[in-house]
Design a protein around this motif. Structure first.
Motif, PDB file in Angstrom:
ATOM      1  N   LYS A   1       4.458  -7.620  -1.064  1.00 23.80           N
ATOM      2  CA  LYS A   1       3.627  -6.797  -2.124  1.00 23.80           C
ATOM      3  C   LYS A   1       3.217  -5.498  -1.706  1.00 23.80           C
ATOM      4  N   VAL A   2       3.125  -4.631  -2.606  1.00 24.16           N
ATOM      5  CA  VAL A   2       2.446  -3.394  -1.972  1.00 24.16           C
ATOM      6  C   VAL A   2       0.806  -3.347  -2.065  1.00 24.16           C
ATOM      7  N   TYR A   3       0.536  -4.027  -3.307  1.00 21.78           N
ATOM      8  CA  TYR A   3      -0.886  -4.135  -3.496  1.00 21.78           C
ATOM      9  C   TYR A   3      -1.260  -5.519  -3.989  1.00 21.78           C
ATOM     10  N   LEU A   4      -2.286  -6.004  -4.064  1.00 28.95           N
ATOM     11  CA  LEU A   4      -2.966  -7.491  -4.415  1.00 28.95           C
ATOM     12  C   LEU A   4      -2.314  -8.119  -5.672  1.00 28.95           C
ATOM     13  N   ALA A   5      -2.273  -6.928  -6.536  1.00 29.50           N
ATOM     14  CA  ALA A   5      -1.575  -7.778  -7.898  1.00 29.50           C
ATOM     15  C   ALA A   5      -0.186  -7.155  -7.946  1.00 29.50           C
ATOM     16  N   GLY A   6       0.519  -7.119  -7.035  1.00 23.68           N
ATOM     17  CA  GLY A   6       1.939  -6.928  -7.039  1.00 23.68           C
ATOM     18  C   GLY A   6       2.075  -5.406  -6.651  1.00 23.68           C
ATOM     19  N   ASN A   7       2.633  -4.615  -7.701  1.00 21.32           N
ATOM     20  CA  ASN A   7       3.158  -3.301  -7.794  1.00 21.32           C
ATOM     21  C   ASN A   7       2.276  -2.259  -8.338  1.00 21.32           C
ATOM     22  N   ILE A   8       0.909  -2.870  -8.647  1.00 19.12           N
ATOM     23  CA  ILE A   8      -0.042  -1.686  -9.170  1.00 19.12           C
ATOM     24  C   ILE A   8      -1.447  -1.786  -8.542  1.00 19.12           C
ATOM     25  N   PHE A   9      -2.036  -0.481  -8.422  1.00 22.27           N
ATOM     26  CA  PHE A   9      -3.229  -0.425  -7.782  1.00 22.27           C
ATOM     27  C   PHE A   9      -4.158  -0.970  -8.597  1.00 22.27           C
ATOM     28  N   THR A  10      -5.082  -1.709  -8.286  1.00 24.30           N
ATOM     29  CA  THR A  10      -5.990  -2.323  -9.041  1.00 24.30           C
ATOM     30  C   THR A  10      -7.505  -2.285  -8.394  1.00 24.30           C
ATOM     31  N   LEU A  11      -8.562  -2.845  -9.125  1.00 23.72           N
ATOM     32  CA  LEU A  11      -9.997  -2.932  -8.727  1.00 23.72           C
ATOM     33  C   LEU A  11      -9.989  -3.999  -7.540  1.00 23.72           C
ATOM     34  N   ALA A  12      -9.160  -5.053  -7.709  1.00 21.55           N
ATOM     35  CA  ALA A  12      -8.870  -5.819  -6.546  1.00 21.55           C
ATOM     36  C   ALA A  12      -8.744  -5.182  -5.371  1.00 21.55           C
ATOM     37  N   ASP A  13      -7.823  -4.326  -5.344  1.00 18.66           N
ATOM     38  CA  ASP A  13      -7.552  -3.605  -4.038  1.00 18.66           C
ATOM     39  C   ASP A  13      -8.771  -2.668  -3.581  1.00 18.66           C
ATOM     40  N   ILE A  14      -9.625  -2.069  -4.429  1.00 19.85           N
ATOM     41  CA  ILE A  14     -10.464  -1.466  -4.242  1.00 19.85           C
ATOM     42  C   ILE A  14     -11.691  -2.103  -3.668  1.00 19.85           C
ATOM     43  N   LEU A  15     -11.902  -3.287  -4.206  1.00 19.92           N
ATOM     44  CA  LEU A  15     -12.990  -4.272  -3.585  1.00 19.92           C
ATOM     45  C   LEU A  15     -12.800  -4.834  -2.655  1.00 19.92           C
TER      46      LEU A  15
ATOM     47  N   PRO B   1     -15.915   5.083   7.652  1.00 19.70           N
ATOM     48  CA  PRO B   1     -14.899   5.766   8.530  1.00 19.70           C
ATOM     49  C   PRO B   1     -13.617   4.998   8.439  1.00 19.70           C
ATOM     50  N   HIS B   2     -12.715   6.202   8.871  1.00 22.52           N
ATOM     51  CA  HIS B   2     -11.298   5.897   8.737  1.00 22.52           C
ATOM     52  C   HIS B   2     -10.694   4.786   9.949  1.00 22.52           C
ATOM     53  N   VAL B   3     -10.098   3.994   9.614  1.00 26.56           N
ATOM     54  CA  VAL B   3      -9.831   2.885  10.402  1.00 26.56           C
ATOM     55  C   VAL B   3      -8.256   3.173  11.162  1.00 26.56           C
ATOM     56  N   VAL B   4      -8.139   3.449  12.505  1.00 27.16           N
ATOM     57  CA  VAL B   4      -6.893   4.008  13.118  1.00 27.16           C
ATOM     58  C   VAL B   4      -5.857   2.731  13.162  1.00 27.16           C
TER      59      VAL B   4
ATOM     60  N   SER C   1      -4.078   0.515   5.399  1.00 28.74           N
ATOM     61  CA  SER C   1      -4.138   1.573   5.652  1.00 28.74           C
ATOM     62  C   SER C   1      -3.611   2.644   4.543  1.00 28.74           C
ATOM     63  N   HIS C   2      -2.966   1.969   3.694  1.00 27.80           N
ATOM     64  CA  HIS C   2      -2.489   2.767   2.427  1.00 27.80           C
ATOM     65  C   HIS C   2      -3.693   2.803   1.544  1.00 27.80           C
ATOM     66  N   ILE C   3      -4.569   1.615   1.364  1.00 24.66           N
ATOM     67  CA  ILE C   3      -5.612   1.911   0.517  1.00 24.66           C
ATOM     68  C   ILE C   3      -6.564   2.692   0.765  1.00 24.66           C
TER      69      ILE C   3
END
Length: 145
Positions: free
Chosen positions: A76-90, A131-134, A118-120
Motif C-alpha cells: 500500500k502507498v497509504y494506510l487506507a490503500g491508495n488514498i491519502f487520509t487523516l489516518a496518514d496525517i495523524l 524536523p525533517h527525518v533523513v 518519508s512520503h508523508i
C-alpha cells in the motif's frame, strides 16, 4: 486529552473527534475516506493511533507497532490503500518522535514504514514545524570486496 473550544456550544474532546470535526469544517471530507470501506479503514487506523501508538511506551510496544505497520504497508502507498487520509496525517505525527530516534539500520529493517513516512513528511502542509527525518536512499557500504 486534547480539547477544542468552539465558539458555539461545548468543547470537543478527544483526538479523533477534534480531527474529524476540523476535516469537516475545512470541507476536506475525502480525508475521512470516500467509500464505506475506506471510512472504516481510516477509523480503524485512527483508533490504532490512539490506543496503540499513544498508549505504547516501551521499546517492545514500539517494535510491535513498527512491525504491524511494515506488514500492512507492504502493498500500500497509504494506510487506507491508495488514498491519502487523516489516518496518514495523524499516524505521521504519532510516529515522528519514534522515527527521529531510529538508526539507519532500524529504518532499513522497516523499509515499508520508512518509505511511507518519508512520503508523508513531503506531502504539502503535513510536516509543519517538525524536523525533517533523513532516510538514506543509497547504501554507503556494500558486501562486495
Amino acid at each position: 486529552v486534547p480539547v477544542l473550544q468552539t465558539n458555539n456550544g461545548p468543547g470537543l474532546t478527544g483526538l479523533m473527534t477534534i480531527a474529524a470535526h476540523l476535516v469537516k469544517q475545512a470541507k476536506k471530507d475525502q480525508l475521512l475516506g470516500s467509500t464505506a470501506e475506506e471510512k472504516a479503514v481510516v477509523q480503524q487506523w485512527l483508533e490504532y493511533r490512539v490506543t496503540r501508538v499513544d498508549g505504547g511506551s516501551s521499546k517492545e510496544d514500539t517494535r510491535l507497532i513498527l512491525k504491524d505497520l511494515n506488514i500492512h504497508l507492504e502493498d500500500k502507498v497509504y494506510l487506507a490503500g491508495n488514498i491519502f487520509t487523516l489516518a496518514d496525517i495523524l499516524m505521521y505525527y504519532g510516529l515522528h518522535h519514534v522515527m527521529v530516534e531510529l538508526t539507519v539500520q532500524e529504518k532499513e529493517k522497516h523499509l515499508n514504514v520508512s518509505r511511507w513516512f518519508s512520503h508523508i513528511q513531503h506531502y504539502p502542509g503535513v510536516r509543519q514545524h517538525l524536523p525533517h527525518v533523513v532516510f538514506i536512499k543509497n547504501r554507503l557500504y556494500t558486501n562486495a570486496h
